[in-house]
Every structure is written in structure tokens, then in C-alpha cells.
Motif scaffolding. Structure first.
Motif, mmCIF file in Angstrom:
data_model
loop_
_atom_site.group_PDB
_atom_site.id
_atom_site.type_symbol
_atom_site.label_atom_id
_atom_site.label_comp_id
_atom_site.label_asym_id
_atom_site.label_seq_id
_atom_site.Cartn_x
_atom_site.Cartn_y
_atom_site.Cartn_z
ATOM 1 N N LEU A 220 -21.990 -36.363 53.890
ATOM 2 C CA LEU A 220 -21.832 -35.005 53.017
ATOM 3 C C LEU A 220 -22.804 -34.055 53.649
ATOM 4 N N SER A 221 -22.600 -32.829 53.878
ATOM 5 C CA SER A 221 -23.275 -31.883 54.354
ATOM 6 C C SER A 221 -23.740 -31.026 53.130
ATOM 7 N N ASP A 222 -23.213 -31.023 51.932
ATOM 8 C CA ASP A 222 -23.458 -30.127 50.893
ATOM 9 C C ASP A 222 -22.740 -30.512 49.672
ATOM 10 N N THR B 262 -18.218 -27.678 44.575
ATOM 11 C CA THR B 262 -17.524 -28.070 45.845
ATOM 12 C C THR B 262 -18.531 -28.933 46.641
ATOM 13 N N ILE B 263 -17.764 -30.028 47.391
ATOM 14 C CA ILE B 263 -18.503 -31.062 47.966
ATOM 15 C C ILE B 263 -17.872 -30.837 49.365
ATOM 16 N N THR B 264 -18.652 -30.736 50.325
ATOM 17 C CA THR B 264 -18.523 -30.355 51.749
ATOM 18 C C THR B 264 -18.937 -31.693 52.594
ATOM 19 N N LYS C 76 -14.954 -30.282 56.033
ATOM 20 C CA LYS C 76 -13.673 -30.395 54.868
ATOM 21 C C LYS C 76 -14.489 -30.241 53.520
ATOM 22 N N LYS C 77 -13.683 -29.592 52.730
ATOM 23 C CA LYS C 77 -14.152 -29.332 51.396
ATOM 24 C C LYS C 77 -13.379 -30.023 50.315
ATOM 25 N N LEU C 78 -14.080 -30.314 49.105
ATOM 26 C CA LEU C 78 -13.358 -30.839 47.931
ATOM 27 C C LEU C 78 -13.726 -30.013 46.830
ATOM 28 N N HIS C 79 -12.813 -29.602 45.895
ATOM 29 C CA HIS C 79 -13.120 -28.405 44.994
ATOM 30 C C HIS C 79 -12.846 -29.030 43.544
ATOM 31 N N PHE C 80 -13.927 -28.852 42.571
ATOM 32 C CA PHE C 80 -13.433 -29.368 41.153
ATOM 33 C C PHE C 80 -13.991 -28.112 40.293
ATOM 34 N N ASN C 81 -13.500 -28.232 39.007
ATOM 35 C CA ASN C 81 -13.877 -27.410 37.955
ATOM 36 C C ASN C 81 -14.382 -28.471 36.825
ATOM 37 N N ALA C 82 -15.527 -28.346 36.171
ATOM 38 C CA ALA C 82 -16.071 -29.063 35.099
ATOM 39 C C ALA C 82 -16.562 -28.411 34.060
ATOM 40 N N ASN C 83 -16.076 -28.717 32.632
ATOM 41 C CA ASN C 83 -16.912 -28.248 31.631
ATOM 42 C C ASN C 83 -18.183 -28.606 31.475
ATOM 43 N N MET C 84 -19.028 -27.843 30.848
ATOM 44 C CA MET C 84 -20.091 -28.572 30.476
ATOM 45 C C MET C 84 -20.096 -29.520 29.386
ATOM 46 N N THR C 85 -19.350 -29.156 28.425
ATOM 47 C CA THR C 85 -19.010 -30.242 27.115
ATOM 48 C C THR C 85 -17.530 -30.351 27.266
#
Length: 174
Positions: free
Chosen positions: A119-121, A138-140, A145-154
Motif C-alpha cells: 500500500l502506498s497510502d 481510500t486505500i491506494t 490503483k485505488k479502493l474506495h469505501f464509506n463507513a459510518n462512525m457508529t
């Protein structure tokens, strides 16, 4: 039967995938942000350029690119485990509009593990820059190449989400 509704159950899921860390396990659930995938982007560009035929061609080209990046773009929900060695991403089968442990089951065949050296970032930001209760992840990879996600804090249905997200956001928030 796998249990997503408790921390111990989620940890057992990652143990079955040989991913549980010995000292560190930061576990939380997230949604795959499909709108930033190659398949979605190529489909929309194709639609604008050549109508329905362009949409279909763009969809095929984008799907091939996404498959080379990761298998997780075929799923809506994932479970993360950030360990001392890397990050495990367990795609979840099932559906609904939000994370519901009773309707979701882990897909061990599509499990992905990335060592931190790959992983670079890793970045975490507030959703659209202002919404603090939802984070954009975002995981780079080193190849760009990038992987994108959304997460709720709760998450009401995942009691370990609060601790996992607080730990994760505290480490990677920008």
C-alpha cells in the motif's frame, strides 16, 4: 454459523481466513463506494459518448479493470481488519440498504489481504469534507490503483464499529 454482530464473532471470521493479528485487530464494517469504480466511470463515459451501446462497452472495459484491482467491487458491504501486518478485507454476501448482520454472510472466496508494503497510502476524510459521522476511506496500492469505501462512525447493528472506527480514523484521518 458466522456471527457479525459481536466483536468476537467478527474476529473469528478473520481467524478462519488466517488474518487475525496477534496484537492488533481494528475491525469495522464499510460500504464499497461503487461510484468511484472503473466500471461505473467507464459506463457513464460510454453512455455519454455513444449511448446505450457505449454504456455496455464501457461497462465491460471497466469491469475488467476492476477485476484486476480487486474482487471486492462485486460486493456492497465489507468487513475490515487492520492488523499489525496489513489489512484484511472480507466481502459480505447479502443485501439491504444498511449493514444488517442477520442478512449478511462472509464470502471467504473473495477475501483479500494487503500487506502494508503493498500500500502506498491509506486516507480517511469526512464525507464530502463536512459530514463527520461518515468517513470516506481510500486505500491506494503501490501501482496507483485505488479502493474506495464509506463507513459510518457508529452502526447500531455492529457494536464494535464505534471503537474500530475511532481507532482507525484517529490513525489515518486527514
Amino acid at each position: 454459523m458466522d456471527d457479525l454482530s459481536t466483536y468476537q464473532g467478527a474476529l473469528d471470521i478473520f481467524r478462519k481466513a488466517n488474518c487475525a493479528g496477534e496484537r492488533e485487530n481494528c475491525i469495522f464494517g464499510a460500504l464499497v463506494d461503487y461510484s468511484k469504480s472503473n466500471e461505473f466511470t467507464a459506463s457513464m463515459i460510454g453512455l455519454g459518448a455513444a449511448g446505450a451501446a457505449g454504456y455496455l462497452v464501457g461497462d465491460v472495459i471497466g469491469k475488467e479493470r476492476d477485476q484486476r484491482i480487486s474482487r471486492i467491487n462485486d460486493f456492497l458491504f465489507v468487513l475490515f481488519d487492520f492488523t499489525e501486518a496489513g489489512v484484511g478485507i472480507m466481502p459480505l454476501n447479502g443485501g439491504g440498504l444498511k449493514i444488517n448482520p442477520e442478512k449478511l454472510s462472509p464470502c471467504y472466496d473473495a477475501f483479500v489481504f494487503y500487506y502494508y508494503q503493498e500500500l502506498s497510502d491509506i486516507s480517511v476524510k469526512n464525507y464530502y469534507g463536512i459530514r463527520k459521522s461518515v468517513k470516506t476511506i481510500t486505500i491506494t496500492l503501490f501501482d496507483g490503483k485505488k479502493l474506495h469505501f464509506n463507513a459510518n462512525m457508529t452502526e447500531k447493528t455492529l457494536p464494535y464499529q464505534v471503537n474500530g472506527m475511532a481507532q482507525f480514523a484517529g490513525k489515518y484521518q486527514r
